[in-house]
Design a protein around this motif. Structure first.
Motif, PDB file in Angstrom:
ATOM      1  N   SER A 176      80.693 -12.569  18.417  1.00  0.00           N
ATOM      2  CA  SER A 176      81.710 -13.596  18.094  1.00  0.00           C
ATOM      3  C   SER A 176      82.638 -13.903  19.268  1.00  0.00           C
ATOM      4  O   SER A 176      83.818 -14.232  19.075  1.00  0.00           O
ATOM      5  CB  SER A 176      82.541 -13.153  16.878  1.00  0.00           C
ATOM      6  OG  SER A 176      81.714 -12.964  15.759  1.00  0.00           O
ATOM      7  N   ARG A 177      82.133 -13.816  20.470  1.00  0.00           N
ATOM      8  CA  ARG A 177      82.938 -14.188  21.621  1.00  0.00           C
ATOM      9  C   ARG A 177      82.874 -15.685  21.845  1.00  0.00           C
ATOM     10  O   ARG A 177      81.852 -16.321  21.595  1.00  0.00           O
ATOM     11  CB  ARG A 177      82.463 -13.430  22.864  1.00  0.00           C
ATOM     12  CG  ARG A 177      82.943 -11.987  22.810  1.00  0.00           C
ATOM     13  CD  ARG A 177      82.305 -11.078  23.793  1.00  0.00           C
ATOM     14  NE  ARG A 177      82.838  -9.714  23.611  1.00  0.00           N
ATOM     15  CZ  ARG A 177      82.299  -8.628  24.103  1.00  0.00           C
ATOM     16  NH1 ARG A 177      81.192  -8.716  24.807  1.00  0.00           N
ATOM     17  NH2 ARG A 177      82.856  -7.443  23.888  1.00  0.00           N
ATOM     18  N   ARG A 178      83.985 -16.231  22.296  1.00  0.00           N
ATOM     19  CA  ARG A 178      83.991 -17.648  22.636  1.00  0.00           C
ATOM     20  C   ARG A 178      83.133 -17.847  23.883  1.00  0.00           C
ATOM     21  O   ARG A 178      83.124 -16.994  24.779  1.00  0.00           O
ATOM     22  CB  ARG A 178      85.425 -18.129  22.882  1.00  0.00           C
ATOM     23  CG  ARG A 178      86.284 -18.090  21.633  1.00  0.00           C
ATOM     24  CD  ARG A 178      87.660 -18.682  21.902  1.00  0.00           C
ATOM     25  NE  ARG A 178      88.437 -17.844  22.807  1.00  0.00           N
ATOM     26  CZ  ARG A 178      89.197 -16.839  22.402  1.00  0.00           C
ATOM     27  NH1 ARG A 178      89.271 -16.531  21.120  1.00  0.00           N
ATOM     28  NH2 ARG A 178      89.891 -16.124  23.279  1.00  0.00           N
ATOM     29  N   LEU A 179      82.439 -18.972  23.929  1.00  0.00           N
ATOM     30  CA  LEU A 179      81.518 -19.226  25.034  1.00  0.00           C
ATOM     31  C   LEU A 179      81.868 -20.534  25.721  1.00  0.00           C
ATOM     32  O   LEU A 179      82.282 -21.496  25.072  1.00  0.00           O
ATOM     33  CB  LEU A 179      80.077 -19.275  24.519  1.00  0.00           C
ATOM     34  CG  LEU A 179      79.558 -17.993  23.854  1.00  0.00           C
ATOM     35  CD1 LEU A 179      78.191 -18.245  23.239  1.00  0.00           C
ATOM     36  CD2 LEU A 179      79.493 -16.845  24.863  1.00  0.00           C
ATOM     37  N   GLY A 180      81.690 -20.547  27.024  1.00  0.00           N
ATOM     38  CA  GLY A 180      81.984 -21.762  27.780  1.00  0.00           C
ATOM     39  C   GLY A 180      81.084 -21.873  28.991  1.00  0.00           C
ATOM     40  O   GLY A 180      80.275 -20.972  29.290  1.00  0.00           O
ATOM     41  N   ALA A 181      81.223 -22.987  29.697  1.00  0.00           N
ATOM     42  CA  ALA A 181      80.415 -23.219  30.894  1.00  0.00           C
ATOM     43  C   ALA A 181      81.115 -24.228  31.784  1.00  0.00           C
ATOM     44  O   ALA A 181      81.864 -25.086  31.298  1.00  0.00           O
ATOM     45  CB  ALA A 181      79.023 -23.728  30.520  1.00  0.00           C
ATOM     46  N   VAL A 182      80.877 -24.088  33.083  1.00  0.00           N
ATOM     47  CA  VAL A 182      81.359 -25.084  34.040  1.00  0.00           C
ATOM     48  C   VAL A 182      80.182 -25.558  34.876  1.00  0.00           C
ATOM     49  O   VAL A 182      79.223 -24.822  35.100  1.00  0.00           O
ATOM     50  CB  VAL A 182      82.483 -24.531  34.941  1.00  0.00           C
ATOM     51  CG1 VAL A 182      83.699 -24.135  34.114  1.00  0.00           C
ATOM     52  CG2 VAL A 182      82.010 -23.341  35.772  1.00  0.00           C
ATOM     53  N   CYS A 183      80.281 -26.804  35.310  1.00  0.00           N
ATOM     54  CA  CYS A 183      79.222 -27.465  36.089  1.00  0.00           C
ATOM     55  C   CYS A 183      77.925 -27.439  35.288  1.00  0.00           C
ATOM     56  O   CYS A 183      77.899 -27.900  34.146  1.00  0.00           O
ATOM     57  CB  CYS A 183      79.085 -26.803  37.463  1.00  0.00           C
ATOM     58  SG  CYS A 183      78.185 -27.841  38.656  1.00  0.00           S
ATOM     59  N   THR A 184      76.852 -26.873  35.839  1.00  0.00           N
ATOM     60  CA  THR A 184      75.572 -26.864  35.112  1.00  0.00           C
ATOM     61  C   THR A 184      75.359 -25.561  34.338  1.00  0.00           C
ATOM     62  O   THR A 184      74.248 -25.303  33.864  1.00  0.00           O
ATOM     63  CB  THR A 184      74.391 -27.069  36.086  1.00  0.00           C
ATOM     64  OG1 THR A 184      74.371 -25.985  37.030  1.00  0.00           O
ATOM     65  CG2 THR A 184      74.529 -28.385  36.836  1.00  0.00           C
TER      66      THR A 184
END
Length: 378
Positions: free
Chosen positions: A111-119
């Motif tokens: 249940s961790r929040r997930l994110g991404a930058v660029c590709t």
């Protein structure tokens, strides 16, 4: 445990963010995501955020500019993370390994929040963690992702925050995303203070779009359409009639309409209006020009007509856009499972983890005149 000490203890627990570095990640995107966290701590005078850089085996990772970053830990180190952000760059199709996918899926199960930058968005999508979510990615990767991951609601926005997923395009867009998240966590005053420290005069929001080159969308198959759009872009103050545009490229008015409907899914007049309104928005946000001057510079014969078109397209009148009065929803900080367990239990086994660079940065910042200069909301 009484309510007051519990609230105080919650406030004292920083959010911990792990940045997973992919091969050939873009250094500017990583810096744009981490630097707002550092400055948030400095202005608050305490550790609101801590961060770790990660790689699959803990080995140094080469950025797209050739510089190497030695991560704080390998992914098999049991860090008490609240959020994981994947940092991508050049060639995400090659850099996303099976071990990376497996690890990201394990983080989602916790249940961790997930994110991404660029590709980095590609890695989350390949792990099946963006199905049914809106997501942003650098425009250069957009077409390939749409083809590879049809269940992901990809958008051309600079960044997207959809439930517990936060994705952003490349360059400096992660800075805007992080400032928005910090504003939701700790209030607008802190986010405004950070942008001032970075001499960042306009924080872009979730409605701001990437400027995707039309050549990238259409390729070389529609040279006449590209020429028409170039003419439109060069003549925003004094719009050219559709008949004149058709004559310039040797097509009929009907052919012109078909070109736009087939390739851009709108009429040429609607596309032209979009270009003029987008330019108007830039002028409103980035210059001191009056609304009358902006209307004239974008080819509108009257201010009321400009205001009407602007409101219909953006959902907000030009005056409110200039004042920056669009609301920002403030969402309270949510604790990770580890922090919640800490509050519920008097005895616990601490997780052995490397020291976050946030602590060193905060210690170094104590001598700065801006240290603890922003009062956080309660």
């Amino acid at each position: 445990m009484t309510a007051a000490p519990q609230a105080s203890r919650i406030a004292a627990i920083p959010q911990t963010i792990g940045f997973l570095l992919m091969d050939n990640f873009t250094l500017i995107s990583l810096a744009s995501a981490i630097e707002p966290l550092r400055m948030a701590n400095q202005l608050a005078g305490r550790e609101l955020y801590r961060w770790f850089t990660l790689s699959l085996e803990g080995a140094p990772v080469k950025a797209s500019d050739g510089l190497q970053v030695t991560p704080d830990a390998a992914t098999n180190v049991p860090l008490a993370l609240d959020t994981v952000i994947v940092c991508g760059g050049v060639g995400p199709q090659r850099s996303v390994q099976r071990e990376c996918v497996t690890w990201l899926q394990s983080q989602a199960r916790q249940s961790r929040r997930l994110g991404a930058v660029c590709t980095g968005t590609w890695a989350l999508a390949r792990a099946g963690l963006l199905d049914g979510f809106e997501a942003s990615v650098h425009w250069e990767c957009l077409a390939a992702m749409q083809e590879a991951f049809p269940k992901v609601a990809l958008t051309t926005r600079l960044f997207s925050i959809d439930r517990d997923r936060a994705t952003s395009s490349g360059g400096t867009a992660p800075l805007d995303m992080m400032l928005t998240l910090i504003s939701r966590d700790h209030g607008r005053e802190l986010a405004a203070g950070i942008s001032e420290m970075f001499v960042y005069d306009r924080v872009r929001n979730e409605q701001d779009q990437q400027r995707v080159p039309l050549k990238h969308v259409l390729g070389t198959t529609q040279p006449r359409l590209l020429e028409i759009v170039a003419l439109m872009e060069a003549n925003l103050e004094e719009p050219i009639s559709l008949d004149e545009l058709a004559d310039y490229v040797n097509v009929s008015r009907r052919q012109l309409e078909r070109l736009f409907q087939k390739n851009l899914h709108c009429s040429p007049s609607r596309y032209y209006l979009k270009l003029r309104l987008t330019r108007a928005r830039q002028l409103l946000k980035q210059t001191a020009m009056s609304i009358i001057e902006v209307a004239s510079a974008c080819g509108f014969v009257s201010t009321p007509h400009f205001s009407k078109c602007y409101r219909e397209y953006f959902g907000i009148p030009p005056r409110d856009e200039r004042l920056g009065s669009s609301p920002v929803d403030l969402v309270p900080v949510s604790l990770g499972k580890e922090a919640a367990a800490l509050l519920q239990s008097a005895s616990y086994e601490p997780v052995i983890e490397p020291v976050s660079a946030a602590l060193n940065a905060l210690s170094e910042a104590r001598g700065e005149p801006t240290y603890a200069s922003v009062r956080l909301r309660i």
